[in-house]
Write a protein that holds these residues in place. Structure first.
Motif, PDB file in Angstrom:
ATOM      1  N   LEU A  20       0.842  -1.195   0.000  1.00 58.23           N
ATOM      2  CA  LEU A  20       0.000   0.000   0.000  1.00 58.23           C
ATOM      3  C   LEU A  20       0.879   1.247   0.000  1.00 58.23           C
ATOM      4  O   LEU A  20       1.905   1.278   0.692  1.00 58.23           O
ATOM      5  N   SER A  21       0.460   2.243  -0.744  1.00 56.79           N
ATOM      6  CA  SER A  21       1.161   3.514  -0.752  1.00 56.79           C
ATOM      7  C   SER A  21       0.213   4.631  -0.361  1.00 56.79           C
ATOM      8  O   SER A  21      -0.996   4.549  -0.597  1.00 56.79           O
ATOM      9  N   CYS A  22       0.783   5.668   0.220  1.00 56.76           N
ATOM     10  CA  CYS A  22       0.017   6.856   0.596  1.00 56.76           C
ATOM     11  C   CYS A  22       0.811   8.077   0.163  1.00 56.76           C
ATOM     12  O   CYS A  22       1.978   8.222   0.550  1.00 56.76           O
ATOM     13  N   ARG A  67       5.391  -9.341   9.773  1.00 54.17           N
ATOM     14  CA  ARG A  67       4.750  -9.551   8.467  1.00 54.17           C
ATOM     15  C   ARG A  67       4.637  -8.253   7.665  1.00 54.17           C
ATOM     16  O   ARG A  67       4.741  -8.271   6.442  1.00 54.17           O
ATOM     17  N   PHE A  68       4.404  -7.139   8.353  1.00 53.70           N
ATOM     18  CA  PHE A  68       4.232  -5.848   7.690  1.00 53.70           C
ATOM     19  C   PHE A  68       5.458  -4.975   7.954  1.00 53.70           C
ATOM     20  O   PHE A  68       6.063  -5.038   9.023  1.00 53.70           O
ATOM     21  N   THR A  69       5.770  -4.128   6.978  1.00 51.26           N
ATOM     22  CA  THR A  69       6.862  -3.174   7.125  1.00 51.26           C
ATOM     23  C   THR A  69       6.403  -1.812   6.636  1.00 51.26           C
ATOM     24  O   THR A  69       5.901  -1.689   5.510  1.00 51.26           O
ATOM     25  N   ILE A  70       6.600  -0.802   7.466  1.00 50.04           N
ATOM     26  CA  ILE A  70       6.263   0.568   7.072  1.00 50.04           C
ATOM     27  C   ILE A  70       7.552   1.310   6.742  1.00 50.04           C
ATOM     28  O   ILE A  70       8.577   1.128   7.401  1.00 50.04           O
ATOM     29  N   SER A  71       7.497   2.125   5.700  1.00 50.57           N
ATOM     30  CA  SER A  71       8.651   2.917   5.313  1.00 50.57           C
ATOM     31  C   SER A  71       8.158   4.222   4.694  1.00 50.57           C
ATOM     32  O   SER A  71       6.986   4.345   4.338  1.00 50.57           O
ATOM     33  N   ARG A  72       9.042   5.182   4.572  1.00 48.91           N
ATOM     34  CA  ARG A  72       8.679   6.458   3.968  1.00 48.91           C
ATOM     35  C   ARG A  72       9.793   6.956   3.083  1.00 48.91           C
ATOM     36  O   ARG A  72      10.971   6.667   3.316  1.00 48.91           O
ATOM     37  N   GLN A  82       4.296  -2.412   3.329  1.00 48.19           N
ATOM     38  CA  GLN A  82       4.511  -3.691   2.666  1.00 48.19           C
ATOM     39  C   GLN A  82       3.914  -4.779   3.547  1.00 48.19           C
ATOM     40  O   GLN A  82       4.307  -4.934   4.701  1.00 48.19           O
ATOM     41  N   MET A  83       2.973  -5.525   2.980  1.00 46.93           N
ATOM     42  CA  MET A  83       2.260  -6.546   3.742  1.00 46.93           C
ATOM     43  C   MET A  83       2.563  -7.915   3.160  1.00 46.93           C
ATOM     44  O   MET A  83       2.242  -8.182   2.000  1.00 46.93           O
ATOM     45  N   ASN A  84       3.187  -8.754   3.944  1.00 45.38           N
ATOM     46  CA  ASN A  84       3.533 -10.119   3.534  1.00 45.38           C
ATOM     47  C   ASN A  84       2.795 -11.134   4.387  1.00 45.38           C
ATOM     48  O   ASN A  84       2.275 -10.799   5.456  1.00 45.38           O
ATOM     49  N   SER A  85       2.767 -12.359   3.921  1.00 43.92           N
ATOM     50  CA  SER A  85       2.111 -13.453   4.656  1.00 43.92           C
ATOM     51  C   SER A  85       0.713 -13.057   5.109  1.00 43.92           C
ATOM     52  O   SER A  85       0.332 -13.240   6.270  1.00 43.92           O
TER      53      SER A  85
END
Length: 126
Positions: A20-22, A67-72, A82-85
Motif C-alpha cells: 500500500l502507498s500513501c 509480516r508488515f513493514t512501514i517505510s517512507r 509492505q504486507m507479507n504473509s
C-alpha cells in the motif's frame, strides 16, 4: 491543508503480499509522522503501523509484527506499507493518517492523528 491518498489495495490469496502507498500533499512532509490503520466491517478502526518523520522509529501492532513493514520516502512524500504473509483476518479498509510528533507512548492513539485518507480495500481470501 494536508491531503492523503492511498493506493495499492486489492484482492489477494492468503499467504500473498500487497504493498500500500500513501501520497502526502498540502504541507511540508517533513515533521509529520505517518500511520496506517484498518477497519473491518462491524469493527472499530485499529492501529496497524506508524513511522516517525525521520523514519528512524517504527511501531507495529502485535498482530502484524514480522509480516508488515512501514517505510517512507521524504523525497517523494510517500509512505508505504509492505504486507507479507497475509491472512484472511487482515481483510479491512486500510487508512493512511498523519500527525505531528509521535512517541512510544501514544503512537497507536487514533485520536492523535489529525489527517486521514479515504481508505483502500484489502481483501484476503482463504
Amino acid at each position: 491543508q494536508v491531503h492523503l491518498v492511498e493506493s495499492g489495495g486489492g484482492l489477494v490469496q492468503a499467504g500473498g503480499s500487497l504493498s500500500l502507498s500513501c501520497t502526502f500533499s498540502g504541507r511540508s512532509f517533513s515533521g509529520y509522522a505517518l500511520g496506517w490503520f484498518r477497519q473491518a466491517p462491524g469493527e472499530e478502526r485499529e492501529f496497524v503501523a506508524a513511522i516517525s518523520w525521520t523514519g528512524v522509529n517504527t511501531y507495529y501492532a502485535d498482530s502484524v509484527k514480522g509480516r508488515f513493514t512501514i517505510s517512507r520516502d521524504n523525497a517523494l512524500n510517500t509512505v508505504t506499507l509492505q504486507m507479507n504473509s497475509l491472512k484472511p483476518e487482515d481483510t479491512a479498509v486500510y487508512y493512511c493518517a498523519a500527525r505531528g510528533t509521535i512517541s512510544s507512548s501514544d503512537y497507536d492513539s487514533r485520536l492523535d492523528y489529525n489527517y486521514w485518507g479515504q481508505g483502500t480495500q484489502v481483501t484476503v481470501s482463504s
